[in-house]
Motif scaffolding. Structure first.
Motif, PDB file in Angstrom:
ATOM      1  N   LEU A 127      28.367  52.039  33.158  1.00  0.00           N
ATOM      2  CA  LEU A 127      28.072  51.251  31.966  1.00  0.00           C
ATOM      3  C   LEU A 127      26.593  51.379  31.592  1.00  0.00           C
ATOM      4  CD1 LEU A 127      29.190  49.240  29.877  1.00  0.00           C
ATOM      5  CD2 LEU A 127      28.504  47.420  31.441  1.00  0.00           C
ATOM      6  N   ALA A 128      25.725  51.278  32.585  1.00  0.00           N
ATOM      7  CA  ALA A 128      24.291  51.437  32.327  1.00  0.00           C
ATOM      8  C   ALA A 128      23.989  52.836  31.817  1.00  0.00           C
ATOM      9  CB  ALA A 128      23.499  51.160  33.601  1.00  0.00           C
ATOM     10  N   ASP A 129      24.684  53.828  32.348  1.00  0.00           N
ATOM     11  CA  ASP A 129      24.494  55.200  31.904  1.00  0.00           C
ATOM     12  C   ASP A 129      24.921  55.358  30.449  1.00  0.00           C
ATOM     13  OD1 ASP A 129      23.847  57.945  32.277  1.00  0.00           O
ATOM     14  OD2 ASP A 129      25.976  58.393  32.535  1.00  0.00           O
ATOM     15  N   GLY A 130      26.032  54.752  30.094  1.00  0.00           N
ATOM     16  CA  GLY A 130      26.523  54.866  28.729  1.00  0.00           C
ATOM     17  C   GLY A 130      25.683  54.105  27.731  1.00  0.00           C
ATOM     18  N   LEU A 131      25.191  52.940  28.123  1.00  0.00           N
ATOM     19  CA  LEU A 131      24.418  52.118  27.194  1.00  0.00           C
ATOM     20  C   LEU A 131      22.967  52.588  27.042  1.00  0.00           C
ATOM     21  CD1 LEU A 131      25.684  48.549  28.113  1.00  0.00           C
ATOM     22  CD2 LEU A 131      26.294  49.939  26.128  1.00  0.00           C
ATOM     23  N   SER A 132      22.449  53.249  28.057  1.00  0.00           N
ATOM     24  CA  SER A 132      21.046  53.661  27.998  1.00  0.00           C
ATOM     25  C   SER A 132      20.846  54.923  27.172  1.00  0.00           C
ATOM     26  CB  SER A 132      20.497  53.883  29.409  1.00  0.00           C
ATOM     27  OG  SER A 132      21.097  55.032  29.986  1.00  0.00           O
TER      28      SER A 132
END
Length: 68
Positions: free
Chosen positions: A27-32
């Motif tokens: 999720l952090a990878d996708g949102l960043s």
């Protein structure tokens, strides 16, 4: 007839925490918009984590077995 006390089985919480951590990383990878964790780091972490989860499940299998 006395009812046996059920023992704590750590396999479920260990598996759940592992997959929640992975979901958080993705999720952090996708949102960043960039790489939160490099693929060179992520692949071994996933494989080692799956090995640990599998080992915990095998070692605690007797706690999940319901013999009548």
């Amino acid at each position: 007839m006395s009812e046996r006390r059920r023992r704590f089985d750590p396999a479920g919480p260990v598996t759940g925490i592992f997959f929640l951590v992975l979901a958080g990383i993705f999720l952090a990878d996708g949102l960043s918009g960039g790489d939160a964790v490099a693929a060179e780091v992520m692949a071994p972490v996933v494989l080692i984590g799956l090995g640990i989860v599998g080992t915990v499940r095998v070692l605690t299998r007797s706690r999940r077995r319901q013999l009548r």
